[in-house]
Design a protein around this motif. Sequence first.
Motif, PDB file in Angstrom:
ATOM      1  N   UNK A 242       0.955  -1.343  -0.027  1.00 37.08           N
ATOM      2  CA  UNK A 242      -0.047  -0.167  -0.046  1.00 37.08           C
ATOM      3  C   UNK A 242       0.895   1.296   0.011  1.00 37.08           C
ATOM      4  N   UNK A 243       1.948   1.249   0.768  1.00 37.26           N
ATOM      5  CA  UNK A 243       2.766   2.218   0.815  1.00 37.26           C
ATOM      6  C   UNK A 243       3.667   2.631  -0.381  1.00 37.26           C
ATOM      7  N   UNK A 244       3.912   1.498  -1.095  1.00 42.93           N
ATOM      8  CA  UNK A 244       4.664   1.708  -2.447  1.00 42.93           C
ATOM      9  C   UNK A 244       3.699   2.276  -3.461  1.00 42.93           C
ATOM     10  N   UNK A 245       2.450   1.741  -3.628  1.00 43.83           N
ATOM     11  CA  UNK A 245       1.323   2.223  -4.526  1.00 43.83           C
ATOM     12  C   UNK A 245       0.953   3.803  -4.120  1.00 43.83           C
ATOM     13  N   UNK A 246       1.110   4.105  -2.946  1.00 48.56           N
ATOM     14  CA  UNK A 246       0.747   5.401  -2.661  1.00 48.56           C
ATOM     15  C   UNK A 246       1.524   6.272  -3.204  1.00 48.56           C
ATOM     16  N   UNK A 247       2.951   5.696  -3.026  1.00 51.13           N
ATOM     17  CA  UNK A 247       4.152   6.830  -3.492  1.00 51.13           C
ATOM     18  C   UNK A 247       3.924   6.884  -4.836  1.00 51.13           C
ATOM     19  N   UNK A 248       3.638   5.877  -5.647  1.00 50.72           N
ATOM     20  CA  UNK A 248       3.692   5.878  -7.190  1.00 50.72           C
ATOM     21  C   UNK A 248       2.656   6.632  -7.558  1.00 50.72           C
ATOM     22  N   UNK A 249       1.415   6.671  -6.844  1.00 49.68           N
ATOM     23  CA  UNK A 249       0.260   7.516  -7.287  1.00 49.68           C
ATOM     24  C   UNK A 249       0.619   9.089  -7.100  1.00 49.68           C
ATOM     25  N   UNK A 250       1.491   9.373  -6.181  1.00 52.62           N
ATOM     26  CA  UNK A 250       1.766  10.867  -5.898  1.00 52.62           C
ATOM     27  C   UNK A 250       2.757  11.336  -6.706  1.00 52.62           C
ATOM     28  N   UNK A 251       3.944  10.399  -6.886  1.00 53.79           N
ATOM     29  CA  UNK A 251       5.327  10.544  -7.464  1.00 53.79           C
ATOM     30  C   UNK A 251       5.485  10.144  -8.871  1.00 53.79           C
ATOM     31  N   UNK A 252       4.655   9.272  -9.409  1.00 56.37           N
ATOM     32  CA  UNK A 252       4.950   8.758 -10.695  1.00 56.37           C
ATOM     33  C   UNK A 252       5.832   7.538 -10.433  1.00 56.37           C
ATOM     34  N   UNK A 253       6.547   7.382 -11.744  1.00 59.95           N
ATOM     35  CA  UNK A 253       7.484   6.417 -11.803  1.00 59.95           C
ATOM     36  C   UNK A 253       8.770   6.722 -11.025  1.00 59.95           C
ATOM     37  N   UNK A 254       9.277   5.914 -10.045  1.00 60.45           N
ATOM     38  CA  UNK A 254      10.313   6.020  -9.217  1.00 60.45           C
ATOM     39  C   UNK A 254      11.309   4.536  -9.243  1.00 60.45           C
ATOM     40  N   UNK A 255      12.255   4.992  -8.803  1.00 61.75           N
ATOM     41  CA  UNK A 255      13.101   3.714  -8.606  1.00 61.75           C
ATOM     42  C   UNK A 255      12.928   3.176  -7.064  1.00 61.75           C
ATOM     43  N   UNK A 256      13.328   1.741  -6.883  1.00 65.11           N
ATOM     44  CA  UNK A 256      13.306   1.170  -5.592  1.00 65.11           C
ATOM     45  C   UNK A 256      14.146   2.076  -4.345  1.00 65.11           C
TER      46      UNK A 256
END
Length: 156
Positions: free
Chosen positions: A46-60
Amino acid sequence: MPTPLPADALASRLAEVYLVVGPLYRKVARVVERDEPVMGMSTGVRAVLDQLQRDGDVTVPAIAAEQDLSRQFVQRMVHEARDAGFADLVDNPQHRRSSLVRLTPRGSEAIAAVTAREHRLMGRVAGDLTDADVDTTLRVLRCMIEGLDDVERSAT
């Protein structure tokens, strides 16, 4: 304007905040994990998906840094998200060996549903809180994070 607290008094008051934040975090984690079958994801995913939703594509590594988590843990959560069809790993034009994590349409739908559910739950919080109350809380918590970042940096 109120006078800032002296260091000793500030330390005591911030210790009170820690005493509240720990149980709050654990309670939220229990609610999320209890509802995992309904949501279809763990707290970490959930935390990963939330960040992707906010920031777009990002690295690990970027996710790990933003969330103050180990890269290994984030990598496991990204693989879990990918296996569930919530995220994909795509080539990173900036770095050959560090793929970008991208939210899939299914992941976008899933995090939108989870976020909407959480907003409904948070809307039940009592206490007649004002926007200023929340702003002050966020300011205090961010100052605490920054202070601890300084401590970590000075320890290395």
